[in-house]
Design an enzyme around this catalytic site. Structure first.
Site, short mmCIF file in Angstrom:
data_model
loop_
_atom_site.label_atom_id
_atom_site.label_comp_id
_atom_site.label_asym_id
_atom_site.label_seq_id
_atom_site.Cartn_x
_atom_site.Cartn_y
_atom_site.Cartn_z
N ARG A 65 56.10 42.81 34.22
CA ARG A 65 55.00 43.18 33.34
C ARG A 65 55.28 44.58 32.77
NH1 ARG A 65 52.75 41.14 38.17
NH2 ARG A 65 51.52 39.23 37.92
N LYS B 272 50.88 43.63 40.22
CA LYS B 272 49.46 43.36 40.02
C LYS B 272 48.80 42.97 41.34
CE LYS B 272 46.45 40.72 36.93
NZ LYS B 272 46.43 39.69 35.85
N HIS C 21 54.78 40.75 26.36
CA HIS C 21 54.49 39.85 27.48
C HIS C 21 55.04 38.45 27.23
CE1 HIS C 21 52.39 39.85 31.32
NE2 HIS C 21 51.92 38.65 31.06
N ARG D 146 57.95 37.60 29.41
CA ARG D 146 57.62 37.13 30.76
C ARG D 146 57.21 35.66 30.73
NH1 ARG D 146 55.59 38.67 35.98
NH2 ARG D 146 53.58 37.72 36.46
N HIS E 293 52.88 35.94 41.28
CA HIS E 293 51.51 35.41 41.20
C HIS E 293 50.93 35.24 42.60
CE1 HIS E 293 52.22 33.46 36.99
NE2 HIS E 293 51.81 34.71 36.90
N TYR F 72 52.49 27.26 33.04
CA TYR F 72 53.82 27.13 32.45
C TYR F 72 54.37 25.72 32.54
CZ TYR F 72 53.50 32.17 32.49
OH TYR F 72 53.07 33.46 32.28
#
Length: 287
Positions: A144, A169, A240, A243, A266, A275
Site C-alpha cells: 500500500r 493496515k 493502488h 496492488r 488481509h 479478486y
C-alpha cells in the site's frame, strides 16, 4: 488554545484505539477544518453548522484534478467530524453531540486492474530507478502507499531476499519474498542514493534532497510514469491499481487465495475474495 487541545487529545484517542496512521494523521485535520470554517468553538456548533459545512464540501474544488472532491473523500471528512464530536461528548467537553447527518458511504467502484501486458509496458517506460522501484514495491510486492512510505532500510534483507512489512493496515505484519530482479534493483537504488542519504535517514525511499519520500510524492511519480505511457488509459488508474493488479495476476497464475491473502496482508479472506470475482469477470470477457 482549548480548541487546539481538543484536536490533539482527539489525535491521541485515535492512536490509542489503534486506528491506522492515515486516520490518525488526517482525521484531526478534518475536524480542525470544520472548526476553521465555522469559526465557533465546539460547544457552540449545531447541526445546522454541520449541514452547512456538508453543503460546502460538495462544492469544494479538488486540488489534484478537475472538478470537486470525491464522494469518498467527503465521507471520510464527515466520519472524522462524527468521531470528533462523539469523543467530545464522551469526555463531557460538550453536553450534546450536534452531529446527526445520515449519509451512506458511497459504493466503491469496481477495482480496475492492469493486464499483465500493461504491467510490462509500464516497466519498459520507467525512465529511472525510482520509477522502477515504485513498480516493484506497489506491484511486485503489493504494498500500500502508506507501507511504501513507512518502509525503512532495515525492512529489506538483501541476503535472504525478504521484505518485512512491520506496520501494515491494522498493525498487521507480513514477510514478502523478493525475486532476484527486484533485489538487484533495490540494491542499485540504495547504492545510488548513498551520496545524498543522510546518516540518520532510515527511510528506504528518499527525495533528491535526502529527506523521506512521502506517499504523495510516490503517487505523483507514478502518475507521471502512467501519463507518459502510451496505449494505457491513465485517467482510470491510481497507484493502488498496482496492488489490485498483482493480486489478480497471482490468482490468474493459480496461486491459492489463502496465499494471496497472506501476501496482501488481509485480515479476512473475504477481502481477498473480491479478486476472484475480478479474475472470473476477466475470464468471461475473453471467452
Amino acid at each position: 488554545m482549548i480548541i487546539e487541545n481538543t484536536i490533539n487529545d482527539f489525535r491521541r484517542e485515535l492512536l490509542n484505539l489503534g486506528y491506522s496512521n492515515t486516520v490518525v494523521n488526517n482525521y484531526p485535520k478534518y475536524a480542525q477544518n470544520i472548526l476553521d470554517y465555522i469559526k465557533e468553538t465546539p460547544q457552540k456548533i449545531t447541526d445546522y453548522h454541520i449541514k452547512n459545512y456538508y453543503e460546502y464540501l460538495k462544492t469544494k474544488p479538488n486540488q489534484k484534478r478537475k472538478g470537486t472532491i470525491s464522494q469518498s473523500h467527503i465521507y471520510s471528512q464527515l466520519l472524522a467530524i462524527k468521531l470528533y464530536f462523539e469523543y467530545l461528548e464522551r469526555t463531557r467537553t460538550i453536553k450534546r453531540n450536534p452531529y446527526n447527518l445520515k449519509i451512506k458511504q458511497t459504493t466503491k467502484n469496481e477495482r480496475i486492474v492492469f493486464t499483465q501486458e500493461e504491467i510490462k509496458i509500464l516497466y519498459k517506460n520507467a525512465q529511472n530507478n525510482i520509477e522502477k522501484i515504485i513498480l516493484h514495491l506497489c506491484y511486485g510486492c503489493g504494498l500500500r502507499r502508506t507501507e511504501v512510505e513507512l518502509l525503512t532500510i532495515k525492512d529489506i534483507n538483501f541476503e535472504q531476499k525478504l521484505l518485512f512489512v512491520r506496520k501494515g493496515k491494522g498493525k498487521k505484519r507480513r514477510v514478502i519474498p523478493l525475486t532476484e530482479a527486484i533485489v538487484k534493483d533495490l540494491k542499485d537504488y540504495f547504492t545510488e542514493t548513498q551520496t545524498i542519504r543522510k546518516e540518520t535517514q532510515e527511510s528506504f525511499l528518499i527525495n533528491i534532497n535526502g529527506s523521506k519520500m512521502k506517499g504523495d510524492n510516490v503517487y505523483d511519480l507514478f502518475k507521471k510514469l502512467l501519463k507518459r505511457t502510451q496505449n494505457i488509459e491513465h485517467e482510470n488508474y491510481c497507484l493502488h491499481s498496482l496492488r489490485h493488479s498483482i493480486a489478480t495476476h497471482l490468482l490468474e497464475n493459480e496461486m491459492s487465495i489463502e496465499m494471496v491473502r497472506d501476501f496482501l496482508g488481509h485480515s479476512q479472506l473475504v477481502s481477498t475474495q473480491i479478486y476472484t470475482r475480478i479474475n472470473f469477470l476477466k475470464t468471461k470477457l475473453h471467452q
